[in-house]
Design a protein around this motif. Structure first.
Motif, PDB file in Angstrom:
ATOM      1  N   ILE A 607      36.124  29.133  47.753  1.00  0.00           N
ATOM      2  CA  ILE A 607      37.346  28.322  47.709  1.00  0.00           C
ATOM      3  C   ILE A 607      37.576  27.766  49.104  1.00  0.00           C
ATOM      4  O   ILE A 607      37.785  28.529  50.062  1.00  0.00           O
ATOM      5  N   LYS A 608      37.528  26.447  49.256  1.00  0.00           N
ATOM      6  CA  LYS A 608      37.709  25.810  50.551  1.00  0.00           C
ATOM      7  C   LYS A 608      39.192  25.761  50.941  1.00  0.00           C
ATOM      8  O   LYS A 608      40.072  25.663  50.093  1.00  0.00           O
ATOM      9  N   ASN A 609      39.398  25.755  52.243  1.00  0.00           N
ATOM     10  CA  ASN A 609      40.696  25.433  52.868  1.00  0.00           C
ATOM     11  C   ASN A 609      41.806  26.434  52.571  1.00  0.00           C
ATOM     12  O   ASN A 609      42.988  26.121  52.754  1.00  0.00           O
ATOM     13  N   LEU A 610      41.454  27.669  52.168  1.00  0.00           N
ATOM     14  CA  LEU A 610      42.507  28.655  51.994  1.00  0.00           C
ATOM     15  C   LEU A 610      43.215  28.941  53.307  1.00  0.00           C
ATOM     16  O   LEU A 610      44.433  29.151  53.345  1.00  0.00           O
ATOM     17  N   ASP A 611      42.415  28.917  54.375  1.00  0.00           N
ATOM     18  CA  ASP A 611      43.024  29.182  55.667  1.00  0.00           C
ATOM     19  C   ASP A 611      43.960  28.053  56.093  1.00  0.00           C
ATOM     20  O   ASP A 611      44.898  28.268  56.863  1.00  0.00           O
ATOM     21  N   LYS A 612      43.714  26.823  55.604  1.00  0.00           N
ATOM     22  CA  LYS A 612      44.572  25.692  55.970  1.00  0.00           C
ATOM     23  C   LYS A 612      45.938  25.787  55.290  1.00  0.00           C
ATOM     24  O   LYS A 612      46.881  25.127  55.701  1.00  0.00           O
ATOM     25  N   ARG A 613      45.970  26.602  54.285  1.00  0.00           N
ATOM     26  CA  ARG A 613      47.233  26.818  53.586  1.00  0.00           C
ATOM     27  C   ARG A 613      47.811  28.206  53.895  1.00  0.00           C
ATOM     28  O   ARG A 613      48.703  28.666  53.193  1.00  0.00           O
ATOM     29  N   ASN A 614      47.182  28.868  54.927  1.00  0.00           N
ATOM     30  CA  ASN A 614      47.602  30.221  55.313  1.00  0.00           C
ATOM     31  C   ASN A 614      47.406  31.209  54.173  1.00  0.00           C
ATOM     32  O   ASN A 614      48.192  32.139  53.989  1.00  0.00           O
ATOM     33  N   LEU A 615      46.331  30.986  53.440  1.00  0.00           N
ATOM     34  CA  LEU A 615      46.016  31.873  52.323  1.00  0.00           C
ATOM     35  C   LEU A 615      44.683  32.590  52.551  1.00  0.00           C
ATOM     36  O   LEU A 615      44.019  33.020  51.606  1.00  0.00           O
ATOM     37  N   GLU A 616      44.302  32.726  53.819  1.00  0.00           N
ATOM     38  CA  GLU A 616      42.990  33.307  54.115  1.00  0.00           C
ATOM     39  C   GLU A 616      42.902  34.780  53.747  1.00  0.00           C
ATOM     40  O   GLU A 616      41.821  35.338  53.575  1.00  0.00           O
ATOM     41  N   ASN A 617      44.005  35.463  53.569  1.00  0.00           N
ATOM     42  CA  ASN A 617      43.999  36.877  53.190  1.00  0.00           C
ATOM     43  C   ASN A 617      43.989  37.071  51.683  1.00  0.00           C
ATOM     44  O   ASN A 617      44.200  38.188  51.189  1.00  0.00           O
ATOM     45  N   SER A 618      43.757  36.025  50.986  1.00  0.00           N
ATOM     46  CA  SER A 618      43.678  36.123  49.530  1.00  0.00           C
ATOM     47  C   SER A 618      42.407  36.858  49.129  1.00  0.00           C
ATOM     48  O   SER A 618      41.410  36.873  49.855  1.00  0.00           O
ATOM     49  N   THR A 619      42.400  37.475  47.945  1.00  0.00           N
ATOM     50  CA  THR A 619      41.251  38.233  47.412  1.00  0.00           C
ATOM     51  C   THR A 619      40.703  37.503  46.203  1.00  0.00           C
ATOM     52  O   THR A 619      41.443  37.151  45.287  1.00  0.00           O
TER      53      THR A 619
END
Length: 674
Positions: A607-619
């Motif tokens: 999944i691209k760009n999770l970190d751009k949405r501050n969702l990088e800690n998602s599982t």
């Protein structure tokens, strides 16, 4: 009415009520027929009267149905005169307290000439005064009042047609037929109770202009009602012999007496000088016109003309040329006597010499098509056309000099840009030609377009009305008169533009307060078949905004649909030109497939760009179709390469669940392709 009057009579006798004689007319039965005609009715040295006779009721008591009456000091219209009645004239004086009802069972007959004149066959109780005369002038006239007990103030319906008859019958000697002069003015209708009657009873009114009143008890005569003073008149030929017969009679039976009162001295052998020339009748003399009046009479020995009752020096001929307005009369003398039959009053008025004040009137075309046709107020034009138009002059307008159809007050010209119509004085004939009135219609052909502008916060704005106009007038306070004005507040600004033809149009500037946008939030709805982004602008932003994802193509809606996963920049632009703001956002989505064939392209699923949405800690958890856990990733991982325990998995669909760090859960499946 009979009963009421009988009751009043009894009360008068019983109570001894005294009526002052001066309130009522009095009668005198001692006059001879000759005295009644020559001394009372005519009373003029000009009279050439002969063969006088009178006849009436042959009452056993010697009382008469004709005689002299005196109304001096009473409210009766005549001071004195002759009374002819169908009953005893000593019953004629007031008050109106009993019914005068004489002449029954005494063989008192009617009159065949009266029957023929009125189309009757059943008259009774006729009183007749007749004589021959030779007129000196061209007309005769005398005044009279018809009174009757049959003017009932409370009649029964079957009494509405009760009426006595009378006639004033005139003929030239040698002629077979009489002319009846006792007619309703301007008609040939004989004057009777049912042809001249007032309103207020169950009986229909008739010619009530000539009716005087229904009488109460207090009245100078003992009759229930009477006409107003009427005038009998006729043209005659001077020097010819005429016979006149004045006759009154009961109709049907002797009941309900009537009477004719003839005004003393009212029988005139007048000179007819012609019709009055008056503005009111439309026939005044025209400015500068001379009217020659001829009063020539056979046997006359002298003439004297009068203006407004004053002798005109030197005006002693039979003819006189009138050059000024006023009331004209003439005295005509015969032989050596002072006899001068009175002439009628000839009233003369002159039409006004009209002075044109303005004859060209200009209006601007008031509608949008500017075709050179507009509405003119002809009433306003009439009031400006002449400097001295009298109030009683009627001026109408016509499209041509031969037209007889007047134009409406609000008139739209039929010939574009310029037309001549004609003003005509329509109530005065023969004095005026038509006055040409020139109508000019100017136009405003310049195209004027209203504008809507934005006024950015803390800025000013120049409004420019455009060049080429002769004047400008803005609706500002104070009024500004320049082509351009500077405004600092929102509002509606209107400028009136005047062109070279002095016509005007309004141009309106709508100035709206505006400003650059503030983006409060971008509401993203992703991981959907139709990913959307909604741009939310701060409620404190003043402008009218449009939205774009490429900075080129803008839309009014703040919602963008069918967005694929990736990075976007949204541009928000104020439509009034106050500026553009932009902001980057990301649409998240999962790949629908991947191809782990080590070609360097799409080899892993992530999944691209999770970190751009501050969702990088998602599982992210991946399963096979049977629910077996194959891989668990984080938002910062490299993704899944399609293996499990270093073993290559077959090409098929796999399932996943994403537990986003914002609490949202996304489930789905994707395809592994080999």
């Amino acid at each position: 009415m009979n009963t009421f009057k009988n009751i009043i009579s009894v009360l008068v006798l019983t109570l001894g009520i005294q009526y002052v004689n001066g309130q009522n007319i009095s009668i005198d039965e001692t006059y001879t027929a000759q005295e009644l005609v020559k001394d009372i009715l005519i009373n003029s040295s000009c009279a050439n009267v002969f063969n006088v006779s009178v006849s009436g009721g042959n009452f056993a008591s010697g009382e008469k149905s004709f005689g002299f009456f005196d109304g001096t000091g009473t409210s009766f219209p005549f001071q004195k005169g002759i009374i002819l009645s169908t009953g005893k004239i000593n019953n004629a004086p007031g008050p109106n307290s009993y019914l005068s009802d004489d002449g029954g069972s005494m063989g008192w007959n009617g009159d065949p000439d009266l029957n023929q004149a009125l189309g009757l066959s059943n008259t009774f109780n006729a009183t007749i005064l007749e004589f021959d005369f030779v007129p000196l002038g061209t007309s005769i006239s005398f005044d009279y009042i018809f009174s009757s007990e049959q003017y009932l103030s409370n009649p029964m319906s079957n009494q509405c047609n009760y009426t006595d008859g009378f006639a004033f019958l005139l003929k030239k000697n040698g002629e077979p037929n009489y002319e009846n002069l006792a007619v309703v003015p301007g008609t040939s209708i004989p004057v009777k109770v049912n042809t001249v009657r007032g309103s207020g009873t169950i009986c229909p009114p008739a010619n009530e202009t000539y009716f005087d009143a229904f009488n109460g008890t207090v009245h100078p005569t003992n009759y229930n009602g009477q006409t107003k003073v009427l005038t009998a008149q006729s043209n005659v030929i001077p020097g010819e012999t005429y016979h006149i017969k004045l006759v009154i009679a009961d109709e049907g039976n002797y009941r309900f007496d009537s009477a004719i009162f003839l005004g003393g001295g009212s029988f005139n052998f007048g000179i007819d000088l012609g019709d009055d020339r008056l503005i009111a009748t439309g026939n005044p003399l025209c400015p500068g016109e001379t009217l020659t009046v001829d009063a020539t009479q056979t046997g006359a020995t002298g003439y004297q003309w009068f203006l407004n009752g004053n002798q005109i020096p030197g005006a002693i001929n039979a003819t006189y040329s009138i050059t000024s307005e006023g009331d004209y009369t003439v005295e005509i003398y015969f032989g050596t006597t002072t006899c001068s039959p009175p002439s009628q009053i000839l009233k003369i008025e002159y039409a006004e010499t009209l002075v044109v004040n303005e004859d060209t009137f200009t209006e601007c075309d008031a509608d949008t098509n500017q075709d050179g046709k507009t509405v003119f107020d002809l009433n306003a034009i009439k009031n400006q056309l002449f400097t001295n138009l009298p109030a009683n002059y009627v001026v109408s307008f016509f499209e041509t000099q031969t037209s007889t159809t007047a134009l409406p007050t609000s008139y739209t010209n039929t010939t574009a840009f310029s037309q001549t119509i004609f003003a005509r004085v329509t109530n005065i004939q023969g004095c005026y030609t038509d006055y040409p009135v020139n109508l000019t219609i100017n136009t405003f052909t310049e195209t004027i377009t209203d504008e809507t502008l934005g006024l950015c916060e803390s800025n000013s704005l120049i409004l420019d009305a455009g060049s080429g106009f002769t004047s400008y007038s803005w609706n500002t306070t104070p009024v500004q008169t320049t082509q351009q004005i500077t405004v600092t507040t929102a509002g509606t600004y209107t400028v009136t533009l005047t062109n070279a033809t002095n016509c005007t149009k309004d141009k309106t500037f709508t100035v709206d307060a505006s400003g650059i946008a503030t983006i409060d939030n971008i509401n993203i709805n992703d991981f959907q078949d139709n990913n959307t982004a909604t741009i939310e602008v701060s409620s404190t932003s003043l402008g009218d905004y449009e939205y774009s994802l490429d900075g080129i193509n803008y839309q009014d809606s703040p919602i963008f649909y069918h967005l694929e996963a990736g990075e976007y920049t949204v541009f928000v632009q104020d439509k009034k030109g106050c500026g553009i703001v932009f902001e980057t956002f990301y649409i998240l989505d999962y790949p629908k497939y991947f191809t782990p064939n080590n070609d360097g392209y799409n080899d892993t699923w992530f999944i691209k760009n999770l970190d751009k949405r501050n969702l990088e800690n998602s599982t992210i958890t991946i399963f096979d179709r049977y629910g077996k856990l194959l891989k668990q990733l984080t938002g910062l991982g490299d993704g899944w390469n399609g293996t499990f325990n270093s073993q290559t998995l077959p090409a098929t669909d796999y399932w996943f669940e994403i537990q986003l760090s914002n609490g949202k859960s996304v489930k789905g499946h994707f395809t592994l392709k080999r």
